[in-house]
Write an enzyme that holds these catalytic residues in place. Structure first.
Site, mmCIF file in Angstrom:
data_model
loop_
_atom_site.group_PDB
_atom_site.id
_atom_site.type_symbol
_atom_site.label_atom_id
_atom_site.label_comp_id
_atom_site.label_asym_id
_atom_site.label_seq_id
_atom_site.Cartn_x
_atom_site.Cartn_y
_atom_site.Cartn_z
ATOM 1 N N GLY A 1 3.606 -1.984 2.059
ATOM 2 C CA GLY A 1 2.453 -1.984 3.221
ATOM 3 C C GLY A 1 2.953 -1.352 4.337
ATOM 4 O O GLY A 1 4.038 -0.799 4.402
ATOM 5 N N GLY A 2 2.248 -1.398 5.213
ATOM 6 C CA GLY A 2 2.325 -0.619 6.622
ATOM 7 C C GLY A 2 2.273 -1.602 7.660
ATOM 8 O O GLY A 2 1.204 -1.177 8.502
ATOM 9 N N GLY A 3 2.915 -2.272 8.182
ATOM 10 C CA GLY A 3 2.895 -3.121 9.550
ATOM 11 C C GLY A 3 1.661 -4.202 9.469
ATOM 12 O O GLY A 3 2.165 -5.295 9.438
ATOM 13 N N MET A 4 0.590 -3.772 9.661
ATOM 14 C CA MET A 4 -0.491 -4.729 9.870
ATOM 15 C C MET A 4 -1.057 -5.142 8.668
ATOM 16 O O MET A 4 -1.859 -6.028 8.612
ATOM 17 C CB MET A 4 -1.715 -4.196 10.716
ATOM 18 N N ASP B 1 -3.125 3.718 16.004
ATOM 19 C CA ASP B 1 -1.878 3.586 15.533
ATOM 20 C C ASP B 1 -1.462 4.748 14.664
ATOM 21 O O ASP B 1 -1.159 4.635 13.460
ATOM 22 C CB ASP B 1 -2.082 2.345 14.517
#
Length: 755
Positions: free
Chosen positions: A25-28, A139
């Site tokens: 995934g990517g952070g959020m 972002d």
């Protein structure tokens, strides 16, 4: 936790989807891959991370995401749908085949400048589109840029805004009191401090952070904690890129550092401005954002396939099939493809493949044959190593004629794979073009006949136009035929076979029609670029069309030459010569490309270089009249009048008294005191103008030689009315220096508006 999330997501999606696995995934968010059963396609599902998803108003989140779903752009990953799973919001999108920019940077480190600029251009295009529709990303970072080859798309548009608004019903922007969403290493200072009037310029700051990392391997600010990084974003100045990497052009480093300005007013004010800078003269001159040709760059020449058909007059078909394969290969980045003129120069000759490789500066050669019997076609192709002649690949295709487009794509893809398997990460794939083809075999044959005659130039251009129009009678939606009509109109105008007022708009309209049917036709973009430059005198649109043309077809000598004249019209002759030289490298045996190099050198007042280029052409093709003409004009600037006079006379004879060398002869006769002979030339041109198109500029040239300035400017005024092509270069043509002290000259240059 992962299995639990996956199970909850599967339950929410129902039987229409099969959740297969989780990706990084990517952070959020957490990223899953699922099969859309009904459509038999795999999609990506982004599920909000549990630590951020608690307390989110699902309906408000869905409304915010729905706004971003309206974004439809090639560089933006679209949103399919939004929902919730176990109280956590999610949305679905296409599964992009490739890797993230973050993965590329982790694997490779700092990127080559040309590759980085190409990716940054794509991201800037996405931002410009979204900002124009009121959507800010909030972002931008390498994790949210997905790469297929070196083509970039941006994902997660609006996720930060949707999350912020859904957590606090009173929040109207990214931040609410005590709460800020983003990634510390890429957050703008105003984003860190919770500025309530955050705007699109925050994305440009994040863009600058990402660009900085692409060039020097790490973002401008880093530290032991997120708090330390965000504090640095507000109070510290980044180390200049030039201190970390000295090989980058100043225009590029200046742009990145401007994006990193603490105050939004000190940054570029729009993504369009950033995109324009990334496409500007200083970067284009450095070759950035394009194919970088090095010793390791794979290269190929596609020789004319042998015509093995028994039917007479079928050579057009084998030539057309060859040229289409060449054009498919020319779309591949980091693959240098010799242009048609040079590759076809060996047609019908028995030349050793090693000699072909040497003369065209390629390391592989593709040759083949085409045999057509009725409605069936057999195409054989083989790829040879130019250094030793050994075969690298071969195949044979036996199909129905209506499958010829698929065969061409198969051959081009096979060759690209054979040449570039070790460099696959650096290539744009050969994309399918559903609107380029036609279901009418008759239309396709007529189109190939048009292409065959267009390549012969001169009288062949009229025949080409006839065949293209007949093809469109068979299939009015045939995009390639519309592009052929556009190119034929432009060439007829360029060769002054028709007046610019007639040919320019016709070429523009046909090119626009082609692009309405297929926006990926590089040929049509190149025609529009040439019309914008030579007829509309619109350098901004020229650059836009050229950038798109070269993006679609990097190995295009016509586009590179147009770049050269674009820079020449602006008086940027170092850049102009660099671009025209690039065209010669792609098409080394083309007299036209070599001649453009001589003309550009002449306009740059590098007369020795212009003469040297002309001599090279004359050695290869003694009958090429334009080489004799431009060498004579350069010699005239060096006061070598006798040599110039002999050269102009030769050009007049070889061209069968074409009006351009004839006008130069008239002007020169006047200069050496043979006024009666000069006036005879003037009378001949004016008499011919009653029955054929003679550019007013040509007649003005003779009056200029006679130093009849009132008549000269009267005819230049007619040139303006006709929009004569060479007016574009009047501001820089050394042959008209005597006029520069006359205010009328400067008024004409101002009305052209370029230079």
């Amino acid at each position: 936790m992962t299995d639990t999330l996956k199970e909850r997501l599967q339950e929410s999606l129902g039987e229409g989807f099969v959740v297969e696995r989780e990706l990084r995934g990517g952070g959020m968010s957490r990223l899953f891959v699922a099969l859309d059963v009904a459509l038999d396609r795999r999609i990506a599902i982004k599920l909000l991370a549990p630590e951020l998803g608690e307390g989110v108003n699902i309906e408000r989140f869905r409304r915010e995401i729905t706004i971003t779903a309206s974004l439809q752009h090639p560089q933006i990953v679209p949103v399919f749908a939004a929902g919730e799973s176990g109280g956590l919001p999610y949305y679905t999108m296409p599964l992009v085949d490739g890797e993230s920019l973050a993965d590329r940077l982790a694997r490779q480190g700092a990127l080559p400048a040309a590759v980085a600029v190409g990716i940054l251009r794509d991201v800037a295009r996405a931002l410009a589109y979204a900002h124009g529709r009121g959507v800010i990303h909030r972002d931008i970072k390498p994790h949210n840029v997905l790469l297929t080859g070196n083509s970039a798309t941006v994902t997660d548009f609006g996720l930060a805004k949707a999350l912020a608004s859904a957590r606090d019903e009173t929040a109207t922007d990214l931040t609410s009191p005590g709460f800020s969403i983003g990634t510390p290493a890429y957050m703008a200072p105003e984003q860190v401090t919770g500025d309530p009037i955050l705007d699109h310029r925050a994305d440009l700051y994040s863009f600058g952070c990402m660009a900085y990392e692409m060039f020097v391997e790490e973002p401008p600010f880093h530290g032991p904690s997120a708090q330390a990084v965000v504090a640095a974003q507000v109070v510290e100045e980044p180390t200049p890129i030039t201190a970390r990497r000295a090989d980058l052009p100043a225009a590029l480093t200046d742009l990145v550092m401007r994006c990193l300005a603490k105050e939004p007013n000190d940054r570029p004010q729009s993504a369009e401005e950033v995109l324009h800078a990334l496409s500007g003269a200083a970067l284009l001159t450095a070759g950035l954002g394009e194919v970088v040709v090095t010793a390791a760059t794979p290269s190929v020449a596609v020789l004319a396939f042998a015509n093995m058909s028994e039917e007479s007059g079928s050579e057009f078909f084998s030539d057309g099939v060859t040229e289409e394969i060449l054009n498919r290969l020319a779309q591949v980045r980091s693959l240098r493809v010799a242009a048609r003129t040079s590759s076809f120069a060996f047609k019908g000759q028995q030349v050793d493949v090693r000699e072909i490789g040497r003369r065209l500066n390629v390391d592989t050669v593709l040759e083949g044959s085409v045999r057509r019997v009725g409605r069936r076609v057999r195409i054989a192709a083989r790829l040879l190593n130019a250094s030793d002649g050994y075969q690298l690949w071969s195949d044979e295709y036996d199909r129905e004629l209506q499958d010829v487009f698929a065969i061409q794509d198969e051959i081009a893809s096979a060759i690209a794979n054979a040449l570039t398997s070790a460099l696959a990460d650096w290539l744009h794939p050969i994309t399918t073009k559903p609107h380029r083809t036609t279901t009418s075999v008759d239309a396709y044959e007529l189109y190939l006949k048009g292409r065959y005659f267009l390549n012969q130039r001169l009288e062949g251009m009229w025949k080409a136009m006839e065949y293209y129009r007949r093809a469109l009678e068979k299939d009015s939606e045939f995009a390639l035929a519309h592009a052929g009509v556009a190119e034929a109109h432009f060439l007829l105008t360029l060769y002054a076979a028709v007046p610019p007022r007639e040919g320019g708009p016709e070429a523009r309209n046909a090119a626009r029609r082609a692009l309405a049917l297929d926006p990926t036709l590089a040929e049509a973009h190149t025609v529009l670029a040439n019309v914008s430059l030579w007829y509309d005198w619109n350098p901004e649109d020229t650059l836009q069309q050229l950038n798109r043309a070269v993006e679609l077809k990097p190995s295009d000598p016509i586009a590179q030459s147009c770049y050269g004249y674009y820079f020449g019209a602006l008086g940027l002759f170092d850049q102009a010569i660099g671009r025209v030289r690039a065209a010669v490298e792609i098409d080394p045996l083309s007299m036209w490309a070599q001649s453009n190099l001589a003309v550009t050198s002449y306009l740059a007042r590098r007369f020795d270089e212009a003469i040297a280029h002309c001599r090279t052409i004359i050695e290869l093709s003694p009958g090429y009249s334009e080489a004799h003409r431009w060498m004579a004009l350069a010699q005239l600037q060096q006061k070598r009048v006798k040599e110039a006079f002999e050269g102009i006379q030769t050009a007049v004879e070889l061209s069968n008294r074409h009006f351009w060398p004839l006008a130069n002869l008239g002007g020169l006769l006047a200069r050496i005191g043979q006024e009666s002979e000069a006036r005879a030339v003037l009378a001949e041109l004016q008499d011919r103008a009653r029955g054929e198109y003679v550019p007013p500029f040509a007649i003005a040239t003779v009056h200029y030689g006679l130093r009849d300035l009132d008549a000269t400017f009267a005819w230049l005024e007619r040139s303006l009315a006709e929009r004569d092509f060479w007016l574009l270069m009047l501001a820089h043509d050394p042959g008209f220096d005597f006029l520069r002290t006359d205010s009328r000259f400067h008024r004409i240059v101002e009305r052209v508006g370029v230079g």
